[in-house]
Design an enzyme around this catalytic site. Structure first.
Site, PDB file in Angstrom:
ATOM      1  N   ARG A  97      49.733  -5.806  50.521  1.00  0.00           N
ATOM      2  CA  ARG A  97      50.211  -7.044  49.904  1.00  0.00           C
ATOM      3  C   ARG A  97      49.029  -7.600  49.151  1.00  0.00           C
ATOM      4  O   ARG A  97      47.860  -7.775  49.680  1.00  0.00           O
ATOM      5  CB  ARG A  97      50.998  -7.987  50.695  1.00  0.00           C
ATOM      6  CG  ARG A  97      51.476  -9.262  49.722  1.00  0.00           C
ATOM      7  CD  ARG A  97      52.544  -9.942  50.507  1.00  0.00           C
ATOM      8  NE  ARG A  97      52.146 -10.837  51.587  1.00  0.00           N
ATOM      9  CZ  ARG A  97      52.972 -11.731  52.087  1.00  0.00           C
ATOM     10  NH1 ARG A  97      54.259 -11.556  51.839  1.00  0.00           N
ATOM     11  NH2 ARG A  97      52.411 -12.309  53.063  1.00  0.00           N
ATOM     12  N   LYS A 103      61.157 -12.121  52.183  1.00  0.00           N
ATOM     13  CA  LYS A 103      61.813 -13.220  51.536  1.00  0.00           C
ATOM     14  C   LYS A 103      61.606 -13.854  50.152  1.00  0.00           C
ATOM     15  O   LYS A 103      62.384 -14.092  49.305  1.00  0.00           O
ATOM     16  CB  LYS A 103      61.504 -14.288  52.600  1.00  0.00           C
ATOM     17  CG  LYS A 103      61.861 -14.223  53.947  1.00  0.00           C
ATOM     18  CD  LYS A 103      61.494 -15.466  55.091  1.00  0.00           C
ATOM     19  CE  LYS A 103      59.779 -15.611  54.948  1.00  0.00           C
ATOM     20  NZ  LYS A 103      58.989 -14.711  55.575  1.00  0.00           N
ATOM     21  N   ARG A 123      45.752 -11.995  50.676  1.00  0.00           N
ATOM     22  CA  ARG A 123      45.999 -13.357  51.208  1.00  0.00           C
ATOM     23  C   ARG A 123      45.251 -13.609  52.442  1.00  0.00           C
ATOM     24  O   ARG A 123      45.035 -12.655  53.233  1.00  0.00           O
ATOM     25  CB  ARG A 123      47.496 -13.448  51.342  1.00  0.00           C
ATOM     26  CG  ARG A 123      48.088 -14.792  50.628  1.00  0.00           C
ATOM     27  CD  ARG A 123      49.753 -14.550  50.830  1.00  0.00           C
ATOM     28  NE  ARG A 123      50.210 -14.966  52.023  1.00  0.00           N
ATOM     29  CZ  ARG A 123      51.394 -15.390  52.212  1.00  0.00           C
ATOM     30  NH1 ARG A 123      52.436 -15.082  51.310  1.00  0.00           N
ATOM     31  NH2 ARG A 123      51.521 -15.984  53.473  1.00  0.00           N
ATOM     32  N   ARG A 180      50.866 -14.129  63.156  1.00  0.00           N
ATOM     33  CA  ARG A 180      52.058 -14.742  62.619  1.00  0.00           C
ATOM     34  C   ARG A 180      53.377 -13.872  63.122  1.00  0.00           C
ATOM     35  O   ARG A 180      54.186 -14.664  63.405  1.00  0.00           O
ATOM     36  CB  ARG A 180      52.010 -14.336  61.104  1.00  0.00           C
ATOM     37  CG  ARG A 180      50.933 -15.294  60.399  1.00  0.00           C
ATOM     38  CD  ARG A 180      50.562 -14.814  59.199  1.00  0.00           C
ATOM     39  NE  ARG A 180      51.325 -15.040  58.330  1.00  0.00           N
ATOM     40  CZ  ARG A 180      51.674 -14.181  57.063  1.00  0.00           C
ATOM     41  NH1 ARG A 180      50.650 -13.397  56.596  1.00  0.00           N
ATOM     42  NH2 ARG A 180      52.557 -14.392  56.099  1.00  0.00           N
ATOM     43  N   ARG A 197      61.721 -22.725  60.125  1.00  0.00           N
ATOM     44  CA  ARG A 197      60.898 -21.935  60.769  1.00  0.00           C
ATOM     45  C   ARG A 197      61.010 -22.220  62.411  1.00  0.00           C
ATOM     46  O   ARG A 197      60.485 -21.499  63.105  1.00  0.00           O
ATOM     47  CB  ARG A 197      59.415 -21.808  60.313  1.00  0.00           C
ATOM     48  CG  ARG A 197      59.222 -20.643  59.253  1.00  0.00           C
ATOM     49  CD  ARG A 197      57.810 -20.669  58.955  1.00  0.00           C
ATOM     50  NE  ARG A 197      57.107 -19.358  58.615  1.00  0.00           N
ATOM     51  CZ  ARG A 197      57.018 -19.004  57.283  1.00  0.00           C
ATOM     52  NH1 ARG A 197      57.673 -19.809  56.363  1.00  0.00           N
ATOM     53  NH2 ARG A 197      56.442 -17.998  57.228  1.00  0.00           N
TER      54      ARG A 197
HETATM   55  P1  AMP Z   1      54.897 -18.137  53.808  1.00  0.00           P
HETATM   56  O1  AMP Z   1      54.250 -17.887  52.592  1.00  0.00           O
HETATM   57  O2  AMP Z   1      56.195 -18.472  54.105  1.00  0.00           O
HETATM   58  O3  AMP Z   1      54.612 -16.760  54.653  1.00  0.00           O
HETATM   59  O4  AMP Z   1      54.132 -19.143  54.575  1.00  0.00           O
HETATM   60  C1  AMP Z   1      52.762 -18.973  54.856  1.00  0.00           C
HETATM   61  C2  AMP Z   1      52.186 -20.115  55.943  1.00  0.00           C
HETATM   62  O5  AMP Z   1      52.586 -21.247  55.489  1.00  0.00           O
HETATM   63  C3  AMP Z   1      52.785 -19.698  57.302  1.00  0.00           C
HETATM   64  O6  AMP Z   1      52.204 -18.852  58.054  1.00  0.00           O
HETATM   65  C4  AMP Z   1      52.795 -21.283  57.763  1.00  0.00           C
HETATM   66  O7  AMP Z   1      51.329 -21.567  58.215  1.00  0.00           O
HETATM   67  C5  AMP Z   1      53.137 -21.973  56.715  1.00  0.00           C
HETATM   68  N1  AMP Z   1      54.244 -22.402  56.555  1.00  0.00           N
HETATM   69  C6  AMP Z   1      55.373 -22.343  55.419  1.00  0.00           C
HETATM   70  N2  AMP Z   1      56.337 -22.429  55.859  1.00  0.00           N
HETATM   71  C7  AMP Z   1      56.508 -23.283  57.089  1.00  0.00           C
HETATM   72  C8  AMP Z   1      57.308 -24.148  57.710  1.00  0.00           C
HETATM   73  N3  AMP Z   1      58.637 -23.988  57.389  1.00  0.00           N
HETATM   74  N4  AMP Z   1      57.056 -24.537  58.863  1.00  0.00           N
HETATM   75  C9  AMP Z   1      55.417 -24.369  59.411  1.00  0.00           C
HETATM   76  N5  AMP Z   1      54.672 -23.839  58.389  1.00  0.00           N
HETATM   77  C10 AMP Z   1      55.133 -23.084  57.387  1.00  0.00           C
END
Ligand code: AMP
Length: 234
Positions: A127, A15, A158, A169, A90
């Site tokens: 990653r 993404k 990360r 996740r 999400r």
């Molecule tokens: P990402 O970088 O998009 O994989 O997001 C990393 C983490 O941020 C996720 O595993 C969630 O803990 C939190 N997060 C990001 N976007 C959201 C969202 N829209 N709703 C809830 N938690 C989020």
């Protein structure tokens, strides 16, 4: 017509990479809720401290908190010609809140990026992110990169890419985010893209699909037919 796009897909689907490239080519901001939260964590703000505990466990931060962040971000003037939301919504509750906050008639284009689980686990294990500028890297030619090519800082894993967190996740994705397919699935502006292709090919598929949706949306406006639920396929 402004380009208003949301992208969802499991962790490691690409993404961020795709949204960033698309944002540059279409000249609209990429809004990554994950990046916003990581920035708050790095700055050590109250929000960051609260979010870090949840993120490190592979869970989602609360709908209330993230919806507030996105509402605030979408109130800025740079989204006038469109935006790409990367990683939001999400949950179905977040999708409902987003619909409520979009008042004009531009279509909300929804892209689901699909990638098989075993490919995701493999991608996430390779990653790396830059500890300084936050740039993200995947393995290239079988080699896992170690140094950031833009700022030369060391790359790190990360916190939430550790294997046990990745599995959580993926579970959370299936349980809380996958229901978005049913929520958006019958909209003409919903598109599923195969994310298990080389990044450039994914970008091309996305671009074609977006232009198709915009063209259908234009036709519908011309015919005054806003309720037609034609499915655009990629
Ligand atoms: P990402 O970088 O998009 O994989 O997001 C990393 C983490 O941020 C996720 O595993 C969630 O803990 C939190 N997060 C990001 N976007 C959201 C969202 N829209 N709703 C809830 N938690 C989020």
């Amino acid at each position: 017509m402004a380009l208003k796009l949301v992208m969802f897909g499991p962790p490691g689907a690409g993404k961020g990479t795709q949204a960033s490239q698309l944002g540059q080519s279409r000249q609209i901001p990429q809004i990554s809720t994950g990046d916003i939260l990581r920035e708050a964590v790095n700055r050590g703000t109250a929000l960051g401290c609260q979010a870090k505990i949840v993120m490190d466990k592979g869970k989602l931060v609360s709908d209330e908190l993230i919806v507030g962040i996105v509402r605030e971000r979408l109130a800025r003037s740079d989204v006038e010609h469109g935006f790409i939301l990367d990683g939001f919504p999400r949950t179905v509750a977040q999708a409902v809140a987003l619909d409520e906050s979009l008042t004009d008639e531009d279509p909300l284009i929804v892209i689901e990026l699909s990638v098989p689980d075993q490919v995701l686990v493999q991608r996430l294990s390779c990653r790396r992110v830059c500890g300084q500028c936050g740039a993200t890297y995947g393995a290239s030619g079988g080699e896992v990169p170690t140094v950031c090519s833009s700022c030369a800082a060391d790359l790190v894993v990360r916190d939430d890419d550790r294997e046990e967190v990745v599995l959580e996740r993926l579970r959370v994705y299936r349980e809380q985010t996958q229901p978005l397919v049913a929520f958006y699935g019958d909209r003409f502006s919903f598109v599923n893209i195969d994310g298990n292709q080389p990044p450039d090919a994914v970008q091309v598929s996305m671009s074609i699909a977006i232009d198709d949706v915009l063209s259908v949306a234009g036709d519908r406006v011309a015919h005054g037919d806003r309720n037609d639920r034609v499915q655009v396929t990629s």
